[in-house]
Every structure is written in structure tokens, then in C-alpha cells.
Design an enzyme around this catalytic site. Structure first.
Site, PDB file in Angstrom:
ATOM      1  N   VAL A 160     -26.456 -21.298  36.925  1.00  0.00           N
ATOM      2  CA  VAL A 160     -26.281 -20.988  35.505  1.00  0.00           C
ATOM      3  C   VAL A 160     -27.372 -21.714  34.719  1.00  0.00           C
ATOM      4  O   VAL A 160     -27.539 -22.935  34.875  1.00  0.00           O
ATOM      5  CB  VAL A 160     -24.890 -21.435  35.009  1.00  0.00           C
ATOM      6  CG1 VAL A 160     -24.747 -21.159  33.507  1.00  0.00           C
ATOM      7  CG2 VAL A 160     -23.789 -20.729  35.793  1.00  0.00           C
ATOM      8  N   PHE A 161     -28.097 -20.984  33.884  1.00  0.00           N
ATOM      9  CA  PHE A 161     -29.146 -21.598  33.068  1.00  0.00           C
ATOM     10  C   PHE A 161     -28.603 -21.873  31.672  1.00  0.00           C
ATOM     11  O   PHE A 161     -28.184 -20.971  30.955  1.00  0.00           O
ATOM     12  CB  PHE A 161     -30.365 -20.676  32.976  1.00  0.00           C
ATOM     13  CG  PHE A 161     -31.509 -21.276  32.188  1.00  0.00           C
ATOM     14  CD1 PHE A 161     -32.120 -22.444  32.617  1.00  0.00           C
ATOM     15  CD2 PHE A 161     -31.976 -20.666  31.031  1.00  0.00           C
ATOM     16  CE1 PHE A 161     -33.177 -23.000  31.901  1.00  0.00           C
ATOM     17  CE2 PHE A 161     -33.032 -21.210  30.314  1.00  0.00           C
ATOM     18  CZ  PHE A 161     -33.630 -22.379  30.746  1.00  0.00           C
ATOM     19  N   TYR A 188     -29.355 -23.333  27.892  1.00  0.00           N
ATOM     20  CA  TYR A 188     -30.430 -23.614  26.940  1.00  0.00           C
ATOM     21  C   TYR A 188     -29.884 -24.016  25.566  1.00  0.00           C
ATOM     22  O   TYR A 188     -30.646 -24.322  24.664  1.00  0.00           O
ATOM     23  CB  TYR A 188     -31.333 -22.382  26.784  1.00  0.00           C
ATOM     24  CG  TYR A 188     -30.599 -21.160  26.267  1.00  0.00           C
ATOM     25  CD1 TYR A 188     -30.486 -20.921  24.906  1.00  0.00           C
ATOM     26  CD2 TYR A 188     -30.000 -20.249  27.146  1.00  0.00           C
ATOM     27  CE1 TYR A 188     -29.803 -19.813  24.427  1.00  0.00           C
ATOM     28  CE2 TYR A 188     -29.319 -19.150  26.689  1.00  0.00           C
ATOM     29  CZ  TYR A 188     -29.220 -18.930  25.323  1.00  0.00           C
ATOM     30  OH  TYR A 188     -28.537 -17.832  24.858  1.00  0.00           O
ATOM     31  N   GLY A 189     -28.547 -23.989  25.440  1.00  0.00           N
ATOM     32  CA  GLY A 189     -27.900 -24.332  24.183  1.00  0.00           C
ATOM     33  C   GLY A 189     -26.834 -25.384  24.388  1.00  0.00           C
ATOM     34  O   GLY A 189     -27.084 -26.424  25.000  1.00  0.00           O
ATOM     35  N   SER A 190     -25.624 -25.100  23.923  1.00  0.00           N
ATOM     36  CA  SER A 190     -24.560 -26.112  23.956  1.00  0.00           C
ATOM     37  C   SER A 190     -24.160 -26.512  25.370  1.00  0.00           C
ATOM     38  O   SER A 190     -23.636 -27.616  25.577  1.00  0.00           O
ATOM     39  CB  SER A 190     -23.329 -25.602  23.197  1.00  0.00           C
ATOM     40  OG  SER A 190     -22.799 -24.435  23.812  1.00  0.00           O
ATOM     41  N   GLU A 223     -18.757 -17.401  26.051  1.00  0.00           N
ATOM     42  CA  GLU A 223     -19.914 -16.658  25.529  1.00  0.00           C
ATOM     43  C   GLU A 223     -19.536 -15.233  25.131  1.00  0.00           C
ATOM     44  O   GLU A 223     -20.380 -14.334  25.146  1.00  0.00           O
ATOM     45  CB  GLU A 223     -21.026 -16.630  26.590  1.00  0.00           C
ATOM     46  CG  GLU A 223     -21.368 -17.965  27.198  1.00  0.00           C
ATOM     47  CD  GLU A 223     -21.970 -18.949  26.189  1.00  0.00           C
ATOM     48  OE1 GLU A 223     -22.395 -18.511  25.105  1.00  0.00           O
ATOM     49  OE2 GLU A 223     -22.010 -20.161  26.496  1.00  0.00           O
TER      50      GLU A 223
END
Length: 267
Positions: free
Chosen positions: A91-92, A94-96, A172
């Protein structure tokens, strides 16, 4: 790939520029998913500078016509993942996720994705804002392939895979695209991927995304004022900036936005 299809007739006649207002855009613009080759053929068929200008204008009008609101899990279409249930899942974040992971993982690596940049274009009505005053959270915007965006990749074991996917779908749910991407440990153009088919969630201007906000001249002011069930929008921004610094990431856009919001609030 997404292709914007425009319909040029309204009540039996061709739409004039004056008629192409927000209401008409809502009825005459739609975004559909196409496989990459089909998307290229469809885009080529439109052709011409006038068509491209019309597409851009229609996209803006369609976004402006939306009313941000929350919705249930499962509303967004999801393509099947290419990795198998017995395989680990990467899992990438880039935010929270980088500062609030929320799921079990085996290992983590600081890696980058090519051809993306981090932008606060997604509205949040369920965490960092409300329907009346949406907050803003990050998404990944497609850009020049020479650019990279850094984040944290998390390895999920096969035994926890389905549980983590279920968790991410809930977390999400307002992001309309679940994508798979190659990840790199170097920003060099000749670098080879170290991980393939990592999963992440992004927001796009698709009509499926009810909470797309896009760019704005008062971006910092919106983040400084917004607040939702999970807290103030500025906390999201500040925590993300801290997390990126902690893993050694340079992101001028992120840090300049953080400075602007702190200046507005006096933090």
C-alpha cells in the site's frame, strides 16, 4: 484512463457558449473509464484544438456543478487488483496514512511514484470538513513523468490482506479511483521499480467523485478555516508536513502551503 465525453445538443439544437452553463454541464458531461488503448483512440477521435478547449471547459463546469456530500462505502467503482489473495499487498501512502497508518503491516519503505504530484484537490465532508464547508485532503495529480512524489509504502501480509483492503475501502470511500503503481527508491529517470502493483487511492475530476474541489486561489484560507468530525483541517496539513520531513521528503508545494496556513492562523 478516463475519457471525457461531451454531448453537443440541447433541446434539438447545438449548444451555444451562452447555454453551456453549470446546469447544462451537469447533464451533458460524463466521464467514463476506458482501457488505455481505447482511451487513446477515443481522445484522438475528438481531435483539434477547439475540442480540447471544450473538454477543459466542460470539466471545470462539471466540477463547479457538484454539491459535496458524504456517501456510503461501495459507491465508487473498483477494478479488480492484479495481485493474488495469497500474495503480500503493498500500500502506498502519500497523505494521512503516513502519519496515521491504521492497519497492520510487516514492513515499510520510503519510496516514490513517477509521474505524480501531491495536491490538496479533494474535498472532505466526513473527516476534515463538513457538507456546508468541506475541508481539503491530498490526492495525486498526474504530471510530467520526470516528476516524482515520495511517500511510505507498507507491506501487508497475505493473512491480513482482505482485512486491510476492507479497512481502506471504508477509510478512502470518497476517493473515486483505486489504482496500482510501480514504486522506486530513486528519482533518477533510469531507475527500475523496486515494487510493482502497489495499491493507492486517488481523487480525480470524474463525475463519480462528488467531493472533487480542484485548485483554488484561496486554498490556504479554506484549510485554515475548515473543521470536521476528525478535527481541524490544518491539523491534517501540519501532521502530513511533519511526517514528510521525518522521512526526509522534500515537497515545496506542501511546505509552502503549510507556511501560508500557519501565517493565516498565527500558529
Amino acid at each position: 484512463a478516463y475519457v471525457l465525453l461531451t454531448h453537443g445538443r440541447h433541446r434539438g439544437g447545438v449548444c451555444s457558449p451562452e447555454q453551456q452553463n453549470i446546469g447544462i454541464a451537469r447533464h451533458f458531461v460524463r466521464t467514463v473509464y476506458c482501457p488505455p488503448k481505447a482511451a487513446m483512440r477515443a481522445t484522438a477521435a475528438l481531435g483539434g484544438a477547439n475540442e480540447r478547449m471544450h473538454m477543459q471547459r466542460a470539466t471545470v463546469l462539471a466540477a463547479a456543478s457538484r454539491t459535496p456530500r458524504d456517501h456510503d462505502v461501495g459507491v465508487m467503482p473498483r477494478a479488480p487488483l492484479s495481485t493474488k489473495p495469497h500474495e503480500p499487498l503493498w500500500v502506498f501512502g502519500y497523505g494521512s496514512i503516513v502519519w496515521n497508518v491504521g492497519f497492520e503491516y510487516v514492513s515499510t519503505r520510503t519510496l516514490c511514484a513517477r509521474g505524480f504530484r501531491r495536491r490538496f484537490y479533494q474535498g472532505s465532508t466526513d473527516h476534515r470538513g463538513t457538507v456546508e464547508f468541506p475541508g481539503r485532503t491530498v490526492t495525486l495529480e498526474h504530471c510530467d513523468a520526470r516528476e516524482v512524489v515520495w511517500g511510505a509504502a507498507y507491506e501487508v501480509s497475505p493473512e491480513h490482506r482482505e482485512r486491510v483492503i476492507e479497512y481502506l475501502e471504508k477509510r478512502e470511500k470518497q476517493y473515486d479511483a483505486r489504482i496500482e503503481m510501480d514504486l522506486f527508491d530513486s528519482a533518477d529517470e533510469g531507475a527500475e521499480p523496486v515494487i510493482r502493483n502497489a495499491v493507492t487511492y486517488i481523487a480525480t475530476p470524474s463525475e463519480y467523485n462528488l467531493n472533487w474541489l480542484g485548485d483554488a486561489g484561496d486554498l490556504a484560507e479554506q484549510i485554515a478555516r475548515a473543521r470536521g468530525p476528525s478535527g481541524e483541517n490544518c491539523e491534517y496539513l501540519y501532521n502530513l508536513a511533519i511526517a514528510m520531513r521525518d522521512i526526509g521528503v522534500e515537497d515545496d508545494h506542501l511546505y509552502n502551503l503549510e507556511a501560508a496556513v500557519r501565517a493565516i492562523r498565527g500558529d
